[in-house]
Design a protein around this motif. Structure first.
Motif, mmCIF file in Angstrom:
data_model
loop_
_atom_site.group_PDB
_atom_site.id
_atom_site.type_symbol
_atom_site.label_atom_id
_atom_site.label_comp_id
_atom_site.label_asym_id
_atom_site.label_seq_id
_atom_site.Cartn_x
_atom_site.Cartn_y
_atom_site.Cartn_z
ATOM 1 N N ARG A 285 44.369 50.616 36.656
ATOM 2 C CA ARG A 285 45.282 49.874 35.773
ATOM 3 C C ARG A 285 46.339 50.797 35.177
ATOM 4 O O ARG A 285 47.466 50.380 34.935
ATOM 5 C CB ARG A 285 44.494 49.161 34.677
ATOM 6 C CG ARG A 285 43.770 47.937 35.207
ATOM 7 C CD ARG A 285 42.980 47.229 34.137
ATOM 8 N NE ARG A 285 42.385 46.012 34.674
ATOM 9 C CZ ARG A 285 41.401 45.365 34.092
ATOM 10 N NH1 ARG A 285 40.900 45.791 32.940
ATOM 11 N NH2 ARG A 285 40.907 44.268 34.649
ATOM 12 N N GLU B 260 49.325 41.167 37.845
ATOM 13 C CA GLU B 260 48.311 40.137 38.089
ATOM 14 C C GLU B 260 47.143 40.709 38.901
ATOM 15 O O GLU B 260 45.987 40.358 38.679
ATOM 16 C CB GLU B 260 48.907 38.934 38.837
ATOM 17 C CG GLU B 260 50.036 38.228 38.123
ATOM 18 C CD GLU B 260 51.396 38.916 38.316
ATOM 19 O OE1 GLU B 260 51.589 39.661 39.308
ATOM 20 O OE2 GLU B 260 52.253 38.727 37.452
ATOM 21 N N VAL B 261 47.449 41.567 39.861
ATOM 22 C CA VAL B 261 46.404 42.175 40.686
ATOM 23 C C VAL B 261 45.551 43.106 39.826
ATOM 24 O O VAL B 261 44.315 43.078 39.890
ATOM 25 C CB VAL B 261 47.016 42.934 41.888
ATOM 26 C CG1 VAL B 261 45.983 43.765 42.611
ATOM 27 C CG2 VAL B 261 47.677 41.949 42.843
ATOM 28 N N ASP C 245 45.204 43.065 36.529
ATOM 29 C CA ASP C 245 44.475 42.294 35.522
ATOM 30 C C ASP C 245 43.288 41.541 36.114
ATOM 31 O O ASP C 245 42.314 41.261 35.419
ATOM 32 C CB ASP C 245 45.402 41.303 34.813
ATOM 33 C CG ASP C 245 46.353 41.977 33.845
ATOM 34 O OD1 ASP C 245 46.137 43.174 33.525
ATOM 35 O OD2 ASP C 245 47.325 41.322 33.420
ATOM 36 N N SER C 246 43.378 41.227 37.407
ATOM 37 C CA SER C 246 42.292 40.462 38.040
ATOM 38 C C SER C 246 41.128 41.349 38.469
ATOM 39 O O SER C 246 40.087 40.837 38.904
ATOM 40 C CB SER C 246 42.827 39.684 39.248
ATOM 41 O OG SER C 246 43.123 40.566 40.311
ATOM 42 N N MET C 247 41.274 42.655 38.351
ATOM 43 C CA MET C 247 40.163 43.546 38.706
ATOM 44 C C MET C 247 38.998 43.281 37.759
ATOM 45 O O MET C 247 39.148 43.356 36.545
ATOM 46 C CB MET C 247 40.600 45.012 38.627
ATOM 47 C CG MET C 247 41.597 45.402 39.684
ATOM 48 S SD MET C 247 42.070 47.143 39.577
ATOM 49 C CE MET C 247 40.584 47.897 40.230
ATOM 50 N N ASP C 248 37.857 42.968 38.335
ATOM 51 C CA ASP C 248 36.680 42.601 37.564
ATOM 52 C C ASP C 248 35.681 43.758 37.568
ATOM 53 O O ASP C 248 35.142 44.106 38.623
ATOM 54 C CB ASP C 248 36.051 41.350 38.185
ATOM 55 C CG ASP C 248 34.815 40.876 37.460
ATOM 56 O OD1 ASP C 248 34.458 41.439 36.407
ATOM 57 O OD2 ASP C 248 34.189 39.910 37.954
ATOM 58 N N GLU D 68 32.362 42.903 39.225
ATOM 59 C CA GLU D 68 32.457 42.852 40.689
ATOM 60 C C GLU D 68 32.550 44.266 41.268
ATOM 61 O O GLU D 68 31.918 44.582 42.275
ATOM 62 C CB GLU D 68 33.678 42.035 41.103
ATOM 63 C CG GLU D 68 33.798 41.811 42.582
ATOM 64 C CD GLU D 68 34.992 40.939 42.920
ATOM 65 O OE1 GLU D 68 35.782 41.340 43.806
ATOM 66 O OE2 GLU D 68 35.142 39.865 42.300
ATOM 67 N N GLY E 19 48.982 40.918 46.285
ATOM 68 C CA GLY E 19 49.381 39.786 45.450
ATOM 69 C C GLY E 19 50.814 39.371 45.669
ATOM 70 O O GLY E 19 51.514 39.035 44.722
#
Length: 186
Positions: free
Chosen positions: A26, A36-37, A39-42, A45, A167
């Motif tokens: 990040r 968006e990519v 921020d979507s890192m979990d 997961e 993305g």
């Protein structure tokens, strides 16, 4: 500098590996990947994926620590044929002896303290002991810090490029390659 070490990662290390990966990406890739990519890192997961890697036998995962703090990690294993192939799809003669460094991440706040070099040096020795003679790594073209680091261990671009869809934003990567008998250059 406090005591620094490199050791094999265990399942108890996966939460820290995931945290380091997500937070460092990040920060380091804010100008490379869409927000968006990133921020979507979990982290949960990522932890699951690292548990598979650490618990499996297809990859080596090493951890760097300093003074009791986990500061970075490196993951590598045998290079899949499609990763080492030339642009026309042909495999080089040494494809079976080529390793892929899939991750080498040191938290920025712990940077410039030798952790990346220690991780890479130990990983190269381990891979060489398992029969690998050459390594490859894919780096975003815009990642100047990683490119400089791999130049410093004697690796260089081999002229192969690829473009990934991140993305909806194309990210160009260049493949670096080099001997696993590292020659650190300043």
């Amino acid at each position: 500098m406090a005591d620094a070490e490199v050791r094999v990662a265990g399942s108890a290390d996966t939460p820290e590996i995931a945290r380091i990966q997500v937070s460092t990406w990040r920060s380091a890739y804010a100008d490379v990947l869409p927000v968006e990519v990133l921020d979507s890192m979990d982290p949960a997961e990522a932890r699951e994926q690292w548990e598979e890697a650490v618990g499996g036998d297809s990859a080596h995962v090493l951890l760097a620590a300093e003074g009791g703090w986990t500061v970075g990690f490196c993951a590598a294993g045998w290079a899949p044929e499609q990763e080492v192939a030339a642009a026309d799809g042909t495999a080089p003669d040494d494809a079976g002896a080529t390793a892929l460094v899939s991750a080498l991440v040191v938290e920025p706040r712990w940077g410039r303290r030798g952790h990346g070099g220690r991780l890479m040096g130990e990983m190269a020795q381990r891979l060489h002991q398992h029969g690998a003679t050459r390594g490859i790594v894919w780096l975003p073209e815009a990642d100047e810090a990683s490119r400089a680091f791999f130049h410093s261990v004697g690796w260089a671009p081999d002229g192969t490029m690829r473009t990934l869809d991140a993305g909806g934003r194309p990210v160009r990567e260049m493949r670096f390659t080099g001997s696993l008998e590292l020659h650190f250059v300043q």
